[in-house]
Design a protein around this motif. Structure first.
Motif, PDB file in Angstrom:
ATOM      1  N   ALA A 143       0.819  -1.207   0.000  1.00 54.93           N
ATOM      2  CA  ALA A 143       0.000   0.000   0.000  1.00 54.93           C
ATOM      3  C   ALA A 143       0.859   1.265   0.000  1.00 54.93           C
ATOM      4  O   ALA A 143       0.474   2.281  -0.574  1.00 54.93           O
ATOM      5  N   ALA A 144       2.025   1.223   0.632  1.00 57.12           N
ATOM      6  CA  ALA A 144       2.910   2.391   0.699  1.00 57.12           C
ATOM      7  C   ALA A 144       3.777   2.535  -0.549  1.00 57.12           C
ATOM      8  O   ALA A 144       4.216   3.643  -0.879  1.00 57.12           O
ATOM      9  N   ALA A 145       4.032   1.458  -1.250  1.00 56.87           N
ATOM     10  CA  ALA A 145       4.963   1.463  -2.389  1.00 56.87           C
ATOM     11  C   ALA A 145       4.650   2.501  -3.466  1.00 56.87           C
ATOM     12  O   ALA A 145       5.577   3.121  -3.995  1.00 56.87           O
ATOM     13  N   PRO A 146       3.387   2.731  -3.835  1.00 58.52           N
ATOM     14  CA  PRO A 146       3.127   3.724  -4.888  1.00 58.52           C
ATOM     15  C   PRO A 146       3.570   5.143  -4.541  1.00 58.52           C
ATOM     16  O   PRO A 146       3.734   5.974  -5.426  1.00 58.52           O
ATOM     17  N   ALA A 147       3.792   5.446  -3.272  1.00 59.61           N
ATOM     18  CA  ALA A 147       4.222   6.781  -2.854  1.00 59.61           C
ATOM     19  C   ALA A 147       5.738   6.939  -2.909  1.00 59.61           C
ATOM     20  O   ALA A 147       6.265   7.966  -2.503  1.00 59.61           O
ATOM     21  N   THR A 148       6.452   5.933  -3.407  1.00 62.70           N
ATOM     22  CA  THR A 148       7.908   5.986  -3.451  1.00 62.70           C
ATOM     23  C   THR A 148       8.425   6.199  -4.875  1.00 62.70           C
ATOM     24  O   THR A 148       7.749   5.895  -5.853  1.00 62.70           O
ATOM     25  N   ALA A 149       9.618   6.721  -4.953  1.00 65.71           N
ATOM     26  CA  ALA A 149      10.330   6.876  -6.221  1.00 65.71           C
ATOM     27  C   ALA A 149      11.809   6.646  -5.931  1.00 65.71           C
ATOM     28  O   ALA A 149      12.244   6.704  -4.780  1.00 65.71           O
ATOM     29  N   SER A 150      12.577   6.378  -6.961  1.00 68.78           N
ATOM     30  CA  SER A 150      14.018   6.230  -6.774  1.00 68.78           C
ATOM     31  C   SER A 150      14.745   7.181  -7.710  1.00 68.78           C
ATOM     32  O   SER A 150      14.189   7.691  -8.672  1.00 68.78           O
ATOM     33  N   PHE A 151      16.021   7.425  -7.395  1.00 68.16           N
ATOM     34  CA  PHE A 151      16.862   8.244  -8.268  1.00 68.16           C
ATOM     35  C   PHE A 151      18.312   7.865  -8.047  1.00 68.16           C
ATOM     36  O   PHE A 151      18.677   7.334  -7.000  1.00 68.16           O
ATOM     37  N   ALA A 152      19.125   8.127  -9.057  1.00 66.40           N
ATOM     38  CA  ALA A 152      20.559   7.856  -8.967  1.00 66.40           C
ATOM     39  C   ALA A 152      21.220   9.022  -8.255  1.00 66.40           C
ATOM     40  O   ALA A 152      20.959  10.186  -8.572  1.00 66.40           O
ATOM     41  N   THR A 153      22.068   8.727  -7.293  1.00 62.45           N
ATOM     42  CA  THR A 153      22.765   9.775  -6.553  1.00 62.45           C
ATOM     43  C   THR A 153      24.067  10.148  -7.259  1.00 62.45           C
ATOM     44  O   THR A 153      24.504   9.458  -8.178  1.00 62.45           O
ATOM     45  N   HIS A 154      24.681  11.207  -6.776  1.00 63.40           N
ATOM     46  CA  HIS A 154      25.974  11.640  -7.315  1.00 63.40           C
ATOM     47  C   HIS A 154      27.064  10.608  -7.038  1.00 63.40           C
ATOM     48  O   HIS A 154      28.118  10.631  -7.646  1.00 63.40           O
ATOM     49  N   GLN A 155      26.793   9.674  -6.123  1.00 57.55           N
ATOM     50  CA  GLN A 155      27.750   8.610  -5.803  1.00 57.55           C
ATOM     51  C   GLN A 155      27.437   7.332  -6.589  1.00 57.55           C
ATOM     52  O   GLN A 155      27.952   6.271  -6.281  1.00 57.55           O
ATOM     53  N   HIS A 156      26.548   7.455  -7.582  1.00 61.94           N
ATOM     54  CA  HIS A 156      26.146   6.340  -8.448  1.00 61.94           C
ATOM     55  C   HIS A 156      25.485   5.218  -7.659  1.00 61.94           C
ATOM     56  O   HIS A 156      25.659   4.047  -7.963  1.00 61.94           O
TER      57      HIS A 156
END
Length: 126
Positions: free
Chosen positions: A19-32
């Motif tokens: 139920a909580a998963a749709p509120a998440t996103a990911s991104f690549a950091t400057h540290q890869h």
């Protein structure tokens, strides 16, 4: 013998994480590395402050797999949070506010890695 049903308990934990998963996103950091951001409210996402560098290009991967550009609009090193604003208005539900917690309560940490849901289970430490 206890009436505790471990299978039902596990299913309940998995349902909460789903139920909580749709509120998440990911991104690549400057540290890869991959970091998670959470849709807080009004289209803003919150992420770990150390994962975001000023001036870097940020692309959020939503739980749907869609990708949207975002910009860093604020950071607070004292709380370790960064505020991200995606371009456009992605159709992502915000996280709901948790109730009061105290040390020893069960906790579920939910994250996102390139659109795939992640979850961990533990207890509140303080």
């Amino acid at each position: 013998m206890s009436d505790f049903n471990l299978s039902a308990f596990s299913d309940a934990i998995a349902d909460i994480a789903a139920a909580a998963a749709p509120a998440t996103a990911s991104f690549a950091t400057h540290q890869h590395r991959t970091a998670t951001a959470f849709h807080w409210r009004d289209g803003y996402f919150v992420a770990a402050e150390e994962a975001v560098e000023a001036g870097e290009e940020i692309e959020l991967t939503l739980s749907s797999g869609d990708k949207v550009k975002a910009e860093l609009v604020g950071r607070d090193p004292s709380t370790g949070t960064a505020l991200l604003k995606p371009t456009g208005a992605p159709d992502v539900p915000p996280l709901t506010k948790a109730g009061t917690v105290r040390p020893g309560h069960l906790a579920i940490a939910v994250g996102n890695s390139d659109g795939a849901s992640l979850a961990a289970f533990g207890t509140v430490g303080e």
